[in-house]
Motif scaffolding. Structure first.
Motif, PDB file in Angstrom:
ATOM      1  N   PRO A  29      41.915  34.655  62.325  1.00 36.57           N
ATOM      2  CA  PRO A  29      40.600  35.078  62.828  1.00 36.57           C
ATOM      3  C   PRO A  29      39.477  34.973  61.797  1.00 36.57           C
ATOM      4  CG  PRO A  29      42.295  36.600  63.568  1.00 36.57           C
ATOM      5  CD  PRO A  29      42.956  35.669  62.594  1.00 36.57           C
ATOM      6  N   ASP A  30      39.772  35.191  60.532  1.00 36.68           N
ATOM      7  CA  ASP A  30      38.718  35.151  59.516  1.00 36.68           C
ATOM      8  C   ASP A  30      38.328  33.722  59.139  1.00 36.68           C
ATOM      9  OD1 ASP A  30      41.197  34.723  58.366  1.00 36.68           O
ATOM     10  OD2 ASP A  30      40.703  35.727  56.484  1.00 36.68           O
ATOM     11  N   GLN A  31      39.054  32.730  59.633  1.00 40.47           N
ATOM     12  CA  GLN A  31      38.748  31.335  59.314  1.00 40.47           C
ATOM     13  C   GLN A  31      38.261  30.549  60.519  1.00 40.47           C
ATOM     14  OE1 GLN A  31      42.141  29.530  57.319  1.00 40.47           O
ATOM     15  NE2 GLN A  31      42.569  31.426  56.192  1.00 40.47           N
ATOM     16  N   TYR A  32      38.321  31.155  61.712  1.00 34.60           N
ATOM     17  CA  TYR A  32      37.915  30.435  62.918  1.00 34.60           C
ATOM     18  C   TYR A  32      36.425  30.621  63.142  1.00 34.60           C
ATOM     19  CZ  TYR A  32      38.214  28.523  67.633  1.00 34.60           C
ATOM     20  OH  TYR A  32      38.046  27.748  68.752  1.00 34.60           O
ATOM     21  N   GLY A  33      35.702  29.506  63.203  1.00 34.02           N
ATOM     22  CA  GLY A  33      34.246  29.555  63.144  1.00 34.02           C
ATOM     23  C   GLY A  33      33.524  29.986  64.397  1.00 34.02           C
ATOM     24  N   HIS A  34      34.093  29.732  65.576  1.00 35.12           N
ATOM     25  CA  HIS A  34      33.343  29.980  66.812  1.00 35.12           C
ATOM     26  C   HIS A  34      34.198  30.731  67.842  1.00 35.12           C
ATOM     27  CE1 HIS A  34      30.134  27.391  65.353  1.00 35.12           C
ATOM     28  NE2 HIS A  34      31.058  26.514  65.012  1.00 35.12           N
ATOM     29  N   PRO A  35      34.566  31.957  67.572  1.00 37.24           N
ATOM     30  CA  PRO A  35      35.395  32.697  68.531  1.00 37.24           C
ATOM     31  C   PRO A  35      34.693  32.952  69.859  1.00 37.24           C
ATOM     32  CG  PRO A  35      34.603  34.152  66.788  1.00 37.24           C
ATOM     33  CD  PRO A  35      34.267  32.758  66.368  1.00 37.24           C
ATOM     34  N   GLU A  36      33.352  32.965  69.832  1.00 39.47           N
ATOM     35  CA  GLU A  36      32.611  33.240  71.072  1.00 39.47           C
ATOM     36  C   GLU A  36      32.814  32.141  72.118  1.00 39.47           C
ATOM     37  OE1 GLU A  36      30.137  30.652  68.545  1.00 39.47           O
ATOM     38  OE2 GLU A  36      31.236  32.520  68.156  1.00 39.47           O
ATOM     39  N   GLU A  37      33.197  30.936  71.697  1.00 41.72           N
ATOM     40  CA  GLU A  37      33.389  29.846  72.655  1.00 41.72           C
ATOM     41  C   GLU A  37      34.619  30.055  73.532  1.00 41.72           C
ATOM     42  OE1 GLU A  37      33.968  26.212  70.498  1.00 41.72           O
ATOM     43  OE2 GLU A  37      35.932  26.809  69.711  1.00 41.72           O
ATOM     44  N   LEU A  38      35.489  30.968  73.136  1.00 40.03           N
ATOM     45  CA  LEU A  38      36.704  31.226  73.909  1.00 40.03           C
ATOM     46  C   LEU A  38      36.440  32.134  75.112  1.00 40.03           C
ATOM     47  CD1 LEU A  38      39.161  31.880  70.942  1.00 40.03           C
ATOM     48  CD2 LEU A  38      38.586  29.693  72.018  1.00 40.03           C
TER      49      LEU A  38
END
Length: 287
Positions: free
Chosen positions: A103-112
């Motif tokens: 989670p701390d390396q994934y840039g765009h969690p909002e796209e999910l």
């Protein structure tokens, strides 16, 4: 002359063996890296129990798990997965943890969020924490993603699912490795003689949950071993996913039925071998 012929034959055989071995390794690598990880399998099962109320006969429950988005599983694959889920028309959808690999390396969690929000389930969408959801400072971000996607997050809690004035119970444990799991809070107050489905990311916690009035436990975490050797089994399994690796198990005297889903993504290494990605569809049968 004979010695020369023998040496020449030996070199030819050695050359052929080397080429054959190289081609086998290349094929194995290509298959495990690029082919099997995309061979989604839908496994369908009937679940019978005298505890299942008559109105729930025929209700379809879909479980998906361990997408590990960011580690060779992307938003486009998630969109394809959601299309497959909706095509199966489940009544209830359950996610058993590990949405994003790091989670701390994934840039765009909002796209999910808009992707997961498209999943349709008339009786509700529910999720629990996996160890990767808590890891990498992901605890709060995972909660936000799932709730904005219309999933209800079960954390040491339970909820009745009601059809025509009859209910079954759905319970979810906080992650056993990195969360604060509480079996008594999760399961201790569910009415007796109720049909209970228990969600726990790590399958080996069934050694504890089978002592509670639970009929079905759904877990993930193990990835089915992710890489299996024929006739030998998984090379490596994660902590609390070593005894129960994939498929059905019957545990205890009651007994408890445990199903371990192989998950969808990969972690640590981007390979799957003899462990295809899976979503599970269960049809309840009032016995």
């Amino acid at each position: 002359m004979n010695d020369q012929y023998t040496r020449r034959s030996f070199l030819k055989k050695a050359y052929r063996l080397t080429i054959g071995t190289t081609l086998t390794i290349l094929f194995g690598y290509t298959y495990a890296r690029f082919i099997e990880p995309k061979q989604l399998e839908v496994t369908e099962h009937s679940i019978r129990s005298s505890f299942i109320p008559e109105p729930f006969d025929g209700v379809k429950i879909l479980q998906f798990s361990d997408t590990h988005i960011g580690h060779y599983y992307d938003a486009r694959q998630l969109e394809q997965l959601v299309e497959t889920i909706n095509h199966l028309k489940p009544d209830l959808v359950l996610f058993t943890g590990d949405l994003i690999d790091a989670p701390d390396q994934y840039g765009h969690p909002e796209e999910l969020i808009p992707i997961l929000k498209k999943i349709v389930a008339p009786l509700g969408k529910f999720a629990i924490y996996g160890n990767h959801d808590h890891g990498g400072y992901g605890t709060e971000s995972y909660k936000i993603i799932m709730e904005l996607s219309d999933f209800q997050l079960l954390v040491n809690s339970y909820i009745p699912i009601t059809v025509k004035n009859s209910s079954i119970y759905l319970a979810g444990l906080d992650d056993y490795m990195l969360g604060r799991p509480d079996f008594e809070q999760t399961l201790g107050k569910i009415p007796e003689n109720s049909y209970t489905i228990f969600l726990a990311h790590e399958p080996d916690v069934a050694k504890v949950s089978h002592s509670y009035p639970v009929q079905l436990q759904l877990s993930g975490h193990s990835h089915g071993g992710q890489i299996q050797i024929p006739f030998i089994g998984p090379i490596v399994t994660p902590p609390y996913g070593t005894e129960y690796v994939e498929g059905f198990y019957s545990i205890g005297q009651k007994p408890l039925t445990l199903y371990v889903n192989r998950g969808l993504g990969t972690t640590r290494v981007p390979f799957r071998f003899f462990s295809k990605p899976e979503i599970s569809l269960f049809t309840l049968k009032a016995d």
